[in-house]
Design a protein around this motif. Structure first.
Motif, mmCIF file in Angstrom:
data_model
loop_
_atom_site.group_PDB
_atom_site.id
_atom_site.type_symbol
_atom_site.label_atom_id
_atom_site.label_comp_id
_atom_site.label_asym_id
_atom_site.label_seq_id
_atom_site.Cartn_x
_atom_site.Cartn_y
_atom_site.Cartn_z
ATOM 1 N N ALA A 380 0.827 -1.212 0.000
ATOM 2 C CA ALA A 380 0.000 0.000 0.000
ATOM 3 C C ALA A 380 0.859 1.259 0.000
ATOM 4 O O ALA A 380 0.580 2.222 -0.724
ATOM 5 N N HIS A 383 2.877 1.422 -3.572
ATOM 6 C CA HIS A 383 2.074 1.581 -4.774
ATOM 7 C C HIS A 383 0.791 2.391 -4.520
ATOM 8 O O HIS A 383 0.520 3.355 -5.244
ATOM 9 N N GLY A 384 0.006 1.979 -3.522
ATOM 10 C CA GLY A 384 -1.305 2.583 -3.324
ATOM 11 C C GLY A 384 -1.259 4.062 -2.992
ATOM 12 O O GLY A 384 -2.074 4.844 -3.491
ATOM 13 N N SER A 410 -7.828 -3.253 3.105
ATOM 14 C CA SER A 410 -8.117 -2.354 1.988
ATOM 15 C C SER A 410 -7.446 -1.003 2.189
ATOM 16 O O SER A 410 -7.113 -0.606 3.310
ATOM 17 N N ASP A 411 -7.221 -0.292 1.073
ATOM 18 C CA ASP A 411 -6.736 1.090 1.131
ATOM 19 C C ASP A 411 -7.530 1.922 0.141
ATOM 20 O O ASP A 411 -8.168 1.393 -0.773
ATOM 21 N N GLY A 413 -6.234 4.190 -1.899
ATOM 22 C CA GLY A 413 -5.172 4.832 -2.673
ATOM 23 C C GLY A 413 -5.391 4.821 -4.174
ATOM 24 O O GLY A 413 -6.513 4.942 -4.668
ATOM 25 N N ASN A 414 -4.289 4.620 -4.914
ATOM 26 C CA ASN A 414 -4.292 4.768 -6.365
ATOM 27 C C ASN A 414 -5.006 3.637 -7.091
ATOM 28 O O ASN A 414 -5.426 3.802 -8.236
ATOM 29 N N GLY A 415 -5.108 2.474 -6.438
ATOM 30 C CA GLY A 415 -5.705 1.334 -7.113
ATOM 31 C C GLY A 415 -4.740 0.671 -8.076
ATOM 32 O O GLY A 415 -3.593 1.102 -8.248
ATOM 33 N N SER A 461 -9.849 -4.203 -7.383
ATOM 34 C CA SER A 461 -9.341 -2.829 -7.395
ATOM 35 C C SER A 461 -9.917 -2.067 -8.571
ATOM 36 O O SER A 461 -10.315 -2.656 -9.585
ATOM 37 N N GLY A 466 -8.709 2.809 -4.939
ATOM 38 C CA GLY A 466 -8.189 1.941 -3.898
ATOM 39 C C GLY A 466 -8.185 0.466 -4.266
ATOM 40 O O GLY A 466 -8.618 0.063 -5.344
ATOM 41 N N THR A 467 -7.690 -0.342 -3.324
ATOM 42 C CA THR A 467 -7.513 -1.787 -3.523
ATOM 43 C C THR A 467 -8.028 -2.536 -2.302
ATOM 44 O O THR A 467 -7.861 -2.073 -1.170
#
Length: 480
Positions: A380, A383-384, A410-411, A413-415, A461, A466-467
């Motif tokens: 995360a 990358h995220g 989960s985050d 973020g950017n996915g 994702s 996010g992912t």
């Protein structure tokens, strides 16, 4: 060179990680690493150079197949924009590909010295501690003009990743040893000062001696936890855990040292007044006792806080470095794991939230569960949240009558791009080649979940949103 006796790369990697975990000398580990990489390609020669702590000067670390006079050719040189392949790579913090040493301007100042050795191509990649800290460089040489292909680039990535782990562990050990010695010196110095004042202010010194004994006990407990970590075979996360312990203990132990120092200074002043006048006023004596009581209260509170922190970190250290299974409550174990993960987010704008019910009991491997969560956090952060100044990680769990327990990580973020989603668990797949990503983190997560923990993991994702990782685990892990 490759041959019938060459060690396969995955086996060699496992052996090197075991050497690092068992505390093998850094020199031996780096020599073994260069031999392993050389075995994977015909006509390949490898070197590892280290950057001195001053961040400027170069020294040779490993290159068992190289002529020793060449290996030490750059010893003592300062890195710069035109210092061969290695000195330049460390200076610009990027991989430097020189396909022909005799023609490339980066080698112009050293071409005459290097020419007699017959090397033509040299590709060098910096070894990083963090994105801002260069530890050294890993170089690949050939005796013919050539450029790297996908196979060589993969080998470079593996070599710099393992070398970074080994060098970082060695430096962390040196830092810990130095800090430990400094703490021992401070405790010894304070004890001697207090002993001198014992006859003149017996009651205050007795209380302070008791406090120092408790502080020594805290330090011994910390040392025991540290030794326990160092002796285990699964120490890839050692730097993060020890850094977290030091950070959390810094405040209570610092307060203790401040209180001890203040009380010692007050005792010395009080004793000097008594020696000069032959008596003391009741108000002065009362004020002194008030200050001693205040210092004792501060010492007691902070020592209690330090003991609580050590107990929590010690349980996580035991879990993360043992393959032994045990029965545990999932919420307590994840609480302890998240406590260590949060220390890695102290200087970032990101945060962790968790929601795990308190009635889920597992018979499994908490250490490997912690390794999974730690690797997902690393993914995360790398990358995220790359390029972001805010982000949240959420961890939750729930019972499932068919599976056992479902754990979600989960985050926001950017996915992950759609074209990459099906490959995230593949070994050596990464979108951060040469920028801190090895492509092994999520592959290791997949192997632990599906192998040791006996579960399954899937990822969903959407780019920019996010992912989410969903891990399905049995309450009772398979037995081996």
């Amino acid at each position: 060179m490759t041959g019938a006796s060459a060690v396969p790369l995955p086996i060699g990697q496992a052996e090197l990680l075991e050497m690092i975990a068992l505390g093998a000398p850094l020199e031996d580990t780096l020599r073994r690493l260069t031999r392993l990489i050389e075995d994977q390609s015909e006509g390949l020669f490898c070197t590892i150079l280290l950057l001195d702590p001053d961040g400027v000067h170069i020294r040779a670390a490993a290159g068992p197949s190289m002529p020793q006079s060449y290996l030490h050719l750059f010893d003592g040189y300062a890195i710069g924009p035109t210092v061969g392949s290695c000195g330049t790579a460390m200076f610009i913090r990027q991989t430097v590909i020189v396909t022909d040493i005799l023609q490339d301007p980066l080698w112009a100042p050293y071409r005459q010295d290097a020419a007699p050795f017959g090397f033509r191509a040299c590709w060098s990649t910096p070894i990083f501690l963090t994105r801002d800290k260069v530890l050294g460089s890993f170089a690949m040489y050939y005796r013919e003009v050539r450029s790297p292909g996908p196979h060589e680039l993969g080998l470079i990535n593996v070599a710099t990743h393992i070398a970074g782990i080994a060098i970082e562990r060695k430096r962390n050990e040196e830092i810990l040893r130095r800090h430990h010695n400094e703490l021992e010196d401070q405790v010894r110095q304070r004890t001697e000062e207090l002993q001198v004042q014992k006859e003149k202010a017996e009651a205050a010194v007795v209380a302070l001696s008791k406090t120092n004994a408790e502080l020594a006990g805290v330090l011994n407990t910390l040392n025991a936890a540290q030794e326990e970590l160092v002796q285990n075979k699964k120490l890839a996360g050692l730097g993060s855990l020890v850094s977290g312990i030091a950070h959390e203990l810094n405040t209570p132990i610092g307060n203790c040292m401040m209180a001890a120092s203040t009380l010692s200074d007050q005792t010395r002043t009080f004793s000097a007044q008594f020696a000069e006048k032959g008596s003391v006023k009741r108000s002065d004596l009362t004020a002194y006792f008030e200050e001693a009581k205040s210092a004792g209260d501060m010492l007691s509170r902070n020592l209690h806080r330090a003991a609580e922190l050590i107990a929590s970190f010690k349980q996580v250290a035991v879990d993360q470095t043992n393959l032994n299974r045990r029965r545990f409550m999932l919420d307590t174990t994840i609480d302890n794991i998240v406590l260590t993960l949060k220390t890695r987010l102290k200087k970032t704008p990101f945060k962790i939230e968790q929601q795990v019910p308190g009635h889920i009991e597992c018979d499994s491997y908490p250490g490997q569960l912690g390794q999974v969560l730690s690797s997902l956090l690393d993914n995360a952060l790398l990358h995220g949240f790359d390029g972001r100044d805010i982000g949240t990680i959420a961890i939750s769990a729930e019972l499932d009558k068919d599976v056992g327990v479902i754990l979600r990580f989960s985050d926001d973020g950017n996915g992950i791009a759609a074209e990459h989603l099906e490959r995230v668990f593949d070994p050596f797949f990464t979108t951060k080649l040469g920028k801190g990503g090895s492509g092994l983190g999520l592959n290791i997560v997949y192997n632990i979940v599906s192998g040791v923990l006996g579960g399954t993991i899937k990822v969903t994702s959407e780019a920019g949103k996010g992912t989410k990782f969903q891990i399905s685990l049995p309450l009772v892990a398979p037995r081996f």
